[in-house]
Write a protein that holds these residues in place. Structure first.
Motif, PDB file in Angstrom:
ATOM      1  N   GLU A  49       0.812  -1.209   0.000  1.00 29.37           N
ATOM      2  CA  GLU A  49       0.000   0.000   0.000  1.00 29.37           C
ATOM      3  C   GLU A  49       0.850   1.267   0.000  1.00 29.37           C
ATOM      4  O   GLU A  49       0.673   2.165  -0.831  1.00 29.37           O
ATOM      5  CB  GLU A  49      -0.837  -0.047   1.265  1.00 29.37           C
ATOM      6  CG  GLU A  49      -2.120   0.687   1.238  1.00 29.37           C
ATOM      7  CD  GLU A  49      -2.812   0.472   2.577  1.00 29.37           C
ATOM      8  OE1 GLU A  49      -2.306   0.979   3.578  1.00 29.37           O
ATOM      9  OE2 GLU A  49      -3.833  -0.217   2.621  1.00 29.37           O
ATOM     10  N   LEU A  57       2.488   9.665  -5.550  1.00 31.90           N
ATOM     11  CA  LEU A  57       2.946  10.982  -5.104  1.00 31.90           C
ATOM     12  C   LEU A  57       4.187  11.397  -5.890  1.00 31.90           C
ATOM     13  O   LEU A  57       4.293  12.542  -6.348  1.00 31.90           O
ATOM     14  CB  LEU A  57       3.249  10.916  -3.603  1.00 31.90           C
ATOM     15  CG  LEU A  57       3.229  12.226  -2.841  1.00 31.90           C
ATOM     16  CD1 LEU A  57       1.847  12.824  -2.905  1.00 31.90           C
ATOM     17  CD2 LEU A  57       3.611  11.991  -1.397  1.00 31.90           C
ATOM     18  N   MET A  65       5.103  16.387 -13.531  1.00 31.26           N
ATOM     19  CA  MET A  65       5.133  17.846 -13.640  1.00 31.26           C
ATOM     20  C   MET A  65       6.459  18.319 -14.225  1.00 31.26           C
ATOM     21  O   MET A  65       6.498  19.183 -15.100  1.00 31.26           O
ATOM     22  CB  MET A  65       4.956  18.460 -12.250  1.00 31.26           C
ATOM     23  CG  MET A  65       3.559  18.427 -11.749  1.00 31.26           C
ATOM     24  SD  MET A  65       2.516  19.345 -12.850  1.00 31.26           S
ATOM     25  CE  MET A  65       1.287  18.128 -13.171  1.00 31.26           C
TER      26      MET A  65
ATOM     27  N   LEU C 135      -7.602   2.780   5.666  1.00 30.34           N
ATOM     28  CA  LEU C 135      -6.304   2.428   5.104  1.00 30.34           C
ATOM     29  C   LEU C 135      -5.233   2.624   6.154  1.00 30.34           C
ATOM     30  O   LEU C 135      -5.356   3.475   7.032  1.00 30.34           O
ATOM     31  CB  LEU C 135      -5.995   3.325   3.902  1.00 30.34           C
ATOM     32  CG  LEU C 135      -6.738   3.030   2.615  1.00 30.34           C
ATOM     33  CD1 LEU C 135      -6.372   4.058   1.582  1.00 30.34           C
ATOM     34  CD2 LEU C 135      -6.382   1.657   2.117  1.00 30.34           C
ATOM     35  N   ASP C 136      -4.179   1.833   6.018  1.00 31.64           N
ATOM     36  CA  ASP C 136      -3.063   1.979   6.942  1.00 31.64           C
ATOM     37  C   ASP C 136      -2.275   3.250   6.624  1.00 31.64           C
ATOM     38  O   ASP C 136      -1.702   3.875   7.505  1.00 31.64           O
ATOM     39  CB  ASP C 136      -2.171   0.739   6.820  1.00 31.64           C
ATOM     40  CG  ASP C 136      -1.363   0.531   8.061  1.00 31.64           C
ATOM     41  OD1 ASP C 136      -1.735   1.126   9.087  1.00 31.64           O
ATOM     42  OD2 ASP C 136      -0.383  -0.217   8.022  1.00 31.64           O
ATOM     43  N   ALA C 137      -2.254   3.634   5.367  1.00 31.28           N
ATOM     44  CA  ALA C 137      -1.499   4.817   4.950  1.00 31.28           C
ATOM     45  C   ALA C 137      -2.463   5.880   4.434  1.00 31.28           C
ATOM     46  O   ALA C 137      -2.259   6.460   3.380  1.00 31.28           O
ATOM     47  CB  ALA C 137      -0.487   4.439   3.880  1.00 31.28           C
ATOM     48  N   LEU C 140      -1.246   9.466   3.506  1.00 28.94           N
ATOM     49  CA  LEU C 140      -0.454   9.455   2.274  1.00 28.94           C
ATOM     50  C   LEU C 140      -1.367   9.335   1.056  1.00 28.94           C
ATOM     51  O   LEU C 140      -1.175  10.025   0.052  1.00 28.94           O
ATOM     52  CB  LEU C 140       0.534   8.294   2.320  1.00 28.94           C
ATOM     53  CG  LEU C 140       1.630   8.339   1.278  1.00 28.94           C
ATOM     54  CD1 LEU C 140       2.548   9.490   1.566  1.00 28.94           C
ATOM     55  CD2 LEU C 140       2.390   7.052   1.255  1.00 28.94           C
ATOM     56  N   TYR C 141      -2.378   8.486   1.171  1.00 21.97           N
ATOM     57  CA  TYR C 141      -3.360   8.331   0.085  1.00 21.97           C
ATOM     58  C   TYR C 141      -4.008   9.670  -0.224  1.00 21.97           C
ATOM     59  O   TYR C 141      -4.128  10.067  -1.385  1.00 21.97           O
ATOM     60  CB  TYR C 141      -4.408   7.309   0.510  1.00 21.97           C
ATOM     61  CG  TYR C 141      -5.680   7.326  -0.298  1.00 21.97           C
ATOM     62  CD1 TYR C 141      -5.791   6.599  -1.467  1.00 21.97           C
ATOM     63  CD2 TYR C 141      -6.772   8.087   0.102  1.00 21.97           C
ATOM     64  CE1 TYR C 141      -6.941   6.614  -2.212  1.00 21.97           C
ATOM     65  CE2 TYR C 141      -7.933   8.116  -0.630  1.00 21.97           C
ATOM     66  CZ  TYR C 141      -8.010   7.382  -1.778  1.00 21.97           C
ATOM     67  OH  TYR C 141      -9.157   7.414  -2.514  1.00 21.97           O
ATOM     68  N   ALA C 144      -1.609  11.931  -1.963  1.00 20.51           N
ATOM     69  CA  ALA C 144      -1.301  11.440  -3.307  1.00 20.51           C
ATOM     70  C   ALA C 144      -2.432  11.801  -4.262  1.00 20.51           C
ATOM     71  O   ALA C 144      -2.200  12.264  -5.386  1.00 20.51           O
ATOM     72  CB  ALA C 144      -1.088   9.927  -3.278  1.00 20.51           C
ATOM     73  N   ALA C 147      -2.196  15.450  -5.005  1.00 20.53           N
ATOM     74  CA  ALA C 147      -1.105  15.842  -5.893  1.00 20.53           C
ATOM     75  C   ALA C 147      -1.452  15.549  -7.341  1.00 20.53           C
ATOM     76  O   ALA C 147      -0.991  16.235  -8.248  1.00 20.53           O
ATOM     77  CB  ALA C 147       0.171  15.105  -5.492  1.00 20.53           C
ATOM     78  N   ALA C 148      -2.290  14.539  -7.562  1.00 22.21           N
ATOM     79  CA  ALA C 148      -2.606  14.173  -8.941  1.00 22.21           C
ATOM     80  C   ALA C 148      -3.510  15.207  -9.615  1.00 22.21           C
ATOM     81  O   ALA C 148      -3.588  15.242 -10.843  1.00 22.21           O
ATOM     82  CB  ALA C 148      -3.270  12.803  -8.963  1.00 22.21           C
ATOM     83  N   GLU C 150      -3.018  18.232  -9.993  1.00 25.36           N
ATOM     84  CA  GLU C 150      -2.233  19.196 -10.762  1.00 25.36           C
ATOM     85  C   GLU C 150      -2.215  18.818 -12.241  1.00 25.36           C
ATOM     86  O   GLU C 150      -2.198  19.689 -13.112  1.00 25.36           O
ATOM     87  CB  GLU C 150      -0.803  19.232 -10.228  1.00 25.36           C
ATOM     88  CG  GLU C 150      -0.729  19.872  -8.861  1.00 25.36           C
ATOM     89  CD  GLU C 150       0.514  19.486  -8.125  1.00 25.36           C
ATOM     90  OE1 GLU C 150       1.405  18.901  -8.740  1.00 25.36           O
ATOM     91  OE2 GLU C 150       0.577  19.780  -6.929  1.00 25.36           O
ATOM     92  N   LEU C 151      -2.222  17.514 -12.476  1.00 24.59           N
ATOM     93  CA  LEU C 151      -2.183  17.036 -13.850  1.00 24.59           C
ATOM     94  C   LEU C 151      -3.406  17.509 -14.631  1.00 24.59           C
ATOM     95  O   LEU C 151      -3.297  17.915 -15.792  1.00 24.59           O
ATOM     96  CB  LEU C 151      -2.159  15.513 -13.803  1.00 24.59           C
ATOM     97  CG  LEU C 151      -1.324  14.831 -14.828  1.00 24.59           C
ATOM     98  CD1 LEU C 151       0.086  15.348 -14.745  1.00 24.59           C
ATOM     99  CD2 LEU C 151      -1.345  13.361 -14.554  1.00 24.59           C
ATOM    100  N   LEU C 184       2.474  19.507   3.106  1.00 20.51           N
ATOM    101  CA  LEU C 184       2.960  18.193   3.532  1.00 20.51           C
ATOM    102  C   LEU C 184       3.786  18.311   4.804  1.00 20.51           C
ATOM    103  O   LEU C 184       3.676  17.486   5.711  1.00 20.51           O
ATOM    104  CB  LEU C 184       3.784  17.557   2.416  1.00 20.51           C
ATOM    105  CG  LEU C 184       3.000  17.159   1.176  1.00 20.51           C
ATOM    106  CD1 LEU C 184       3.915  16.618   0.111  1.00 20.51           C
ATOM    107  CD2 LEU C 184       1.972  16.122   1.514  1.00 20.51           C
ATOM    108  N   GLY C 195       2.140   8.815  15.701  1.00 18.77           N
ATOM    109  CA  GLY C 195       2.824   7.563  15.408  1.00 18.77           C
ATOM    110  C   GLY C 195       2.088   6.692  14.406  1.00 18.77           C
ATOM    111  O   GLY C 195       2.249   5.478  14.410  1.00 18.77           O
ATOM    112  N   LEU C 197      -0.147   6.715  10.256  1.00 17.18           N
ATOM    113  CA  LEU C 197      -0.628   7.438   9.084  1.00 17.18           C
ATOM    114  C   LEU C 197      -2.116   7.207   8.876  1.00 17.18           C
ATOM    115  O   LEU C 197      -2.694   7.710   7.928  1.00 17.18           O
ATOM    116  CB  LEU C 197       0.118   6.980   7.833  1.00 17.18           C
ATOM    117  CG  LEU C 197       1.438   7.655   7.511  1.00 17.18           C
ATOM    118  CD1 LEU C 197       2.109   6.931   6.369  1.00 17.18           C
ATOM    119  CD2 LEU C 197       1.237   9.087   7.134  1.00 17.18           C
TER     120      LEU C 197
END
Lengths: 172, 102, 403
Positions: A49, A57, A65, C135-137, C140-141, C144, C147-148, C150-151, C184, C195, C197
């Motif tokens: 994951e 990211l 970019m 989710l464990d992360a 971060l998901y 992420a 950030a996408a 921007e595309l 971030l 401790g 995410l």
């Protein structure tokens, strides 16, 4: 399970192959982004994951970019086509042949090798474990990576920045 | 065919696509992207072996994380070089970049 | 959604889950997972779609009040039907695509943008049991997915084949990339102290009260307060809100990368902007304001999702207030604020958080020392950097305006 993997394989390979054939650089870059997303999907499929989100990211958020900016900054003129000039047939044929040979050798090696102990269940790796690994046994590598990134980014800025324009006072 | 074989064939195919692009295309940016694809193919292998090896070691995942960071650095420096070359040569065709001194 | 029973479970707390289970109960067992997922998606779409509709109305009303005019008041009672009238207008408008434009990318850009901005809602815990995907992360998901987006902005600017749209897209990207960094860096201390995410675990880490009235929210610590302020400033810039609305400064830059968009596609861009704003505010609530936790123990009888909604609305109204108050920044001021002010402060804040977590065992008089040092670490760099950066700029002299 296998079906999902087949779909992901198709997505990654098709988008990457089409991206490398297209003439329009922006289309290539955007299709490659799709391919990178497919790779992230593969990581998710495999149960990694954290790596999947890090892939999104880094590749979709950052590298794409940089690539798109580079494409836009290196156009000869504003209206110039983004298409890539044709290369000689000989070169294309030689390149394709080399790549095909590499592919066939690698594929043959993969198909004829007997891998031991195919685990059916994904190994459990929580983000906490990963953090402990990165801050414990791999701390030195992490620090070195940080240094590499810093140096690389400073170097990139230095290389890409235009030479400083002469100041008005320097005319003498 | 086991899933592991399929994963390895996928990464093999991706590597070849990247190699073909790096060898045949004349555009510096596309060559860099081909190299990125080859890096990604290697990462796919690491994750595939981590997933199917069944061992407790998670070196594969850690290595892919470092590889991602280095790939980011590589892309930044590579594209900065492309921009610098373009400034000198007014072209990003690799065949045009034949002078060592701008 | 995990129905793991945590002690104070009252009827209202579980009502959404029971409603969902009642609906899925009519389906065969093999289809229930699908129905559960679909109902979650539909619920998020419905709630935030309505929130989007009424947020635009509230924004126009509040801006109107602040500017001493009534705002929309003709459609329905107090203008309450205005969002639907706007929707019908956007749907029936002609959709103009420039002849030179790249048709596929021009079409894909708003779609991709809306889809990506909706992704973030999946990991925000809206209530004690209301989180779509655990989710464990999760954090971060979330970033992420952010950030996408921007595309999509690049696609919009480039596919329009309009030099102003392209320039505006590059400008918008420069802004988004600049502010991604403080965004971030501002949440990293939270991850350090909690401790984890995972968003549910971060909310759980902020549970409990001192003396029953002082919540243990991260915003009430020195590093958390600094992180919250940096996060909110960066969130303003990431969602293209005033005073950072340079990407589509409609009064001077002809709406930037949206120049060649009209009709429903234009409305989709706005929808994505508001969804992104809601998601970032929801993440701020989760990370710093204790998520769905009640502010004091006595108020726990109110269901958790109501607390989440109240906090979210407070932040959104704050955004609207800021829009009415502050003038737009110039591009150089904008990037200077990000790189020379917010990023160093966020980096120093990391050190403050490290100090805070290392001194967790201090008690009694040492606790006072801990607070004093942490406050000094937050306030000192802020004052010094602020003075240095505003040297020669402030105080402003109003030469022609009389007081």
């Amino acid at each position: 399970m296998i079906l999902a993997l087949l779909l992901i394989t198709l997505l990654i390979l098709a988008s990457a192959a089409v991206a490398m054939v297209l003439r329009n650089l922006i289309h290539s870059a955007l299709l490659l982004v799709l391919s990178w997303c497919g790779i992230a999907a593969f990581y998710l499929w495999a149960g990694a994951e954290f790596v999947a989100f890090a892939q999104i990211l880094v590749y979709v958020g950052a590298i794409s970019m940089v690539v798109l900016f580079a494409v836009l900054l290196t156009r000869p003129a504003r209206d110039a086509e983004l298409s890539v000039p044709a290369v000689t047939v000989l070169r294309v044929a030689a390149g394709l042949m080399a790549a095909g040979m590499v592919a066939s050798i690698l594929g043959l090696a993969v198909l004829t090798t007997r891998f031991s102990g195919a685990a059916t269940r994904a190994p459990q790796l929580t983000v906490k474990d990963l953090g402990a690994l990165l801050a414990g046994p791999h701390a030195a590598a992490l620090l070195v990576t940080g240094v590499i990134l810093t140096v690389a980014l400073l170097g990139a800025v230095l290389i890409a920045a235009p030479a400083p324009a002469p100041r008005p006072e320097d005319h003498s | 065919m086991t899933p592991l074989t399929l994963c390895l064939l996928l990464s093999c195919g991706l590597f070849s696509v990247g190699l073909a692009a790096a060898l045949t295309r004349g555009n510096a940016i596309l060559v860099l992207l081909g190299v990125e694809l080859m890096l990604n193919a290697a990462n796919l292998n690491f994750i595939a072996f981590w997933r199917f090896s069944g061992g407790p070691a998670s070196t594969g995942v850690v290595f892919v994380l470092f590889s991602l960071a280095v790939a980011a650095a590589e892309a930044a420096v590579g594209l900065a070089l492309v921009i610098a070359v373009y400034r000198h040569q007014q072209s990003i065709r690799l065949q045009d970049a034949v002078r060592l001194k701008g | 959604m995990t129905p793991a029973a945590v002690p104070p479970d009252r009827w209202l707390e579980l009502a959404p889950l029971q409603l969902r289970d009642w609906v899925t109960g009519f389906l065969p067992a093999s289809l229930q997972w699908l129905a559960t997922g679909l109902i979650t998606i539909v619920a998020i779409l419905a709630v935030f779609g309505l929130l989007f509709a009424y947020l635009t109305l509230a924004e126009r009303k509040i801006l109107g009040r602040i500017q001493n005019r009534p705002g929309p008041n003709r459609t329905g009672w107090f203008g309450l039907l205005q969002p639907f009238a706007d929707g019908v207008k956007a749907l029936t408008k002609e959709d103009v695509v420039p002849r030179q434009a790249d048709p596929v990318l021009h079409y894909l850009a708003p779609v991709v943008l809306v889809a990506l901005s909706l992704l973030g809602f999946a990991v925000i815990p809206f209530g004690r049991h209301l989180v779509a995907v655990e989710l464990d992360a999760a954090v971060l998901y979330f970033f992420a997915a952010g950030a996408a987006t921007e595309l999509a902005i690049f696609m919009a600017g480039w596919a329009s084949r309009n030099k102003y749209a392209l320039l505006a897209a590059m400008r918008a990207l420069a802004q988004l990339i600049s502010y991604e960094l403080p965004l971030l860096l501002a949440f990293v201390p939270v991850v350090m102290l909690a401790g984890t995410l995972s968003t549910t675990a971060i909310v759980a880490a902020q549970g409990g009260w001192t003396l029953g009235v002082l919540p243990h929210w991260f915003v009430l610590t020195p590093w958390g307060f600094a992180g919250f302020v940096i996060f909110m400033i960066a969130a303003l810039a990431e969602s293209n809100r005033s005073p950072f609305d340079l990407p589509e400064a409609e009064s001077e830059l002809i709406a930037g990368h949206l120049t060649e968009y009209s009709g429903f596609k234009y409305a989709l861009f706005f929808m994505a902007e508001y969804f992104g704003m809601c998601a970032l505010c929801g993440m701020a609530v989760t990370l710093f304001l204790g998520g769905w936790q009640a502010p004091c123990a006595a108020l726990e009888c109110i269901p958790s999702y109501a607390w989440f909604g109240a906090k979210l609305l407070t932040l959104l109204l704050g955004f609207i207030w800021i829009r009415a108050t502050l003038p737009r920044l110039r591009m150089d001021q904008l990037t200077r604020l990000a790189w020379k002010f917010l990023v160093p402060l966020a980096l120093i804040n990391l050190g403050t958080a490290a100090f805070w977590s290392l001194t967790a065992g201090w008690t009694g008089g040492l606790q006072l020392v801990r607070w004093a040092v942490a406050l000094a670490l937050v306030a000192g760099p802020f004052v010094l950097l602020g003075r240095r950066l505003s040297r020669g700029v402030a105080p402003r002299v109003y030469r022609y305006a009389s007081s």
